[in-house]
Design a protein around this motif. Sequence first.
Motif, mmCIF file in Angstrom:
data_model
loop_
_atom_site.group_PDB
_atom_site.id
_atom_site.type_symbol
_atom_site.label_atom_id
_atom_site.label_comp_id
_atom_site.label_asym_id
_atom_site.label_seq_id
_atom_site.Cartn_x
_atom_site.Cartn_y
_atom_site.Cartn_z
ATOM 1 N N GLN A 26 32.019 47.071 32.583
ATOM 2 C CA GLN A 26 33.470 46.910 32.707
ATOM 3 C C GLN A 26 34.220 48.085 32.082
ATOM 4 O O GLN A 26 35.234 48.545 32.628
ATOM 5 N N TYR A 60 35.661 43.934 38.814
ATOM 6 C CA TYR A 60 35.764 42.467 38.887
ATOM 7 C C TYR A 60 34.383 41.808 38.879
ATOM 8 O O TYR A 60 34.195 40.732 38.268
ATOM 9 N N LYS A 61 33.425 42.424 39.530
ATOM 10 C CA LYS A 61 32.097 41.839 39.651
ATOM 11 C C LYS A 61 31.172 42.184 38.482
ATOM 12 O O LYS A 61 30.094 41.574 38.366
ATOM 13 N N SER A 62 31.557 43.115 37.654
ATOM 14 C CA SER A 62 30.691 43.514 36.545
ATOM 15 C C SER A 62 30.593 42.378 35.518
ATOM 16 O O SER A 62 31.601 41.768 35.155
ATOM 17 N N ASP A 63 29.346 42.115 35.049
ATOM 18 C CA ASP A 63 29.117 41.050 34.091
ATOM 19 C C ASP A 63 28.742 41.564 32.708
ATOM 20 O O ASP A 63 28.374 40.782 31.840
ATOM 21 N N TYR A 75 36.752 46.446 42.712
ATOM 22 C CA TYR A 75 35.778 45.413 43.049
ATOM 23 C C TYR A 75 34.608 45.429 42.067
ATOM 24 O O TYR A 75 34.160 44.353 41.614
ATOM 25 N N CYS A 76 34.131 46.628 41.722
ATOM 26 C CA CYS A 76 33.030 46.721 40.758
ATOM 27 C C CYS A 76 33.465 46.233 39.372
ATOM 28 O O CYS A 76 32.674 45.617 38.637
#
Length: 286
Positions: A156, A148-151, A145-146
């Motif tokens: 990442q 996927y949500k990392s920008d 989840y982290c």
Amino acid sequence: MPSPKAKNPVRSGGSPVLGSSNGRYEFMSLTKPLNRSSPPHLLQRQGSDPTTARLRASESPTRRRGSSSSTGSASGQGLAEEDGIRLNPSFIRVALSSLLAIDLWLSKRLGVCACEDSSWGSVRPLMKLIEISGHGIPWLAGTAYCLYKSDSAAGQEVMLNLFMGLLLDLVLVGIVKAVVRRRRPAHNRMDMFATFSVDRYSFPSGHATRAAMCGRFLLAHLVLAAPLRVLVLLWAGLVGLSRVLLGRHNVTDVMFGFWMGYWQYNLVEMLWLSPQTLQGLLGQLA
């Protein structure tokens, strides 16, 4: 008038006088073989030759019986010594057996939360909560989840390698458990969350390996304040302790798990992947 007594003549190779018959003396050569009816003093005289005596002594039944008995006793002594060496356990085996006995005894004494009827049965729900915090499924789901949500590319990359490290931990622990096949403690209750086939084995503790590896990973790649770093170390220690208090593992399972997880982090650092490297690998596979 009786004739005067004649002196005993000496012949070459002659023998002592055997006796007289009708006033005549008889002599016998030493080279002539004696029969069993010969007088004892002649038999003794004939055996006075050293070579003949040694040969006959070596051929005598008593000597043969003595030699055979000595050979048998020597071989029997050799077999007895060999059996004694075979029956005497080695020092390493005795030491390992003693350590195993201590491990089992200490693990049973520390399993105070193994069931509700144990001395610390009231703390069992808290220990099970700590157990879930070190389970592989929540860690894999949270890391994915982290990721996927990392920008950011740096975030990442960190989450990607943590995810790969968790997968590597599952594979290595499963292989070791399948090879060693050590049973869980007898006082354990198999009421764990989301178990698999290899989870019926005890060595090593997968929670301990995961706690050690993730603890080192978080301390190395996340910027944490001092209280949070202490909490990470405290969490890793409590995860390992909960495995023994709940009766899930023996003490040596947890200790080896911590050691294995510590070195697993080094392996993750050696196999470190960047997003570009992963994309290149996926492109080659596609």
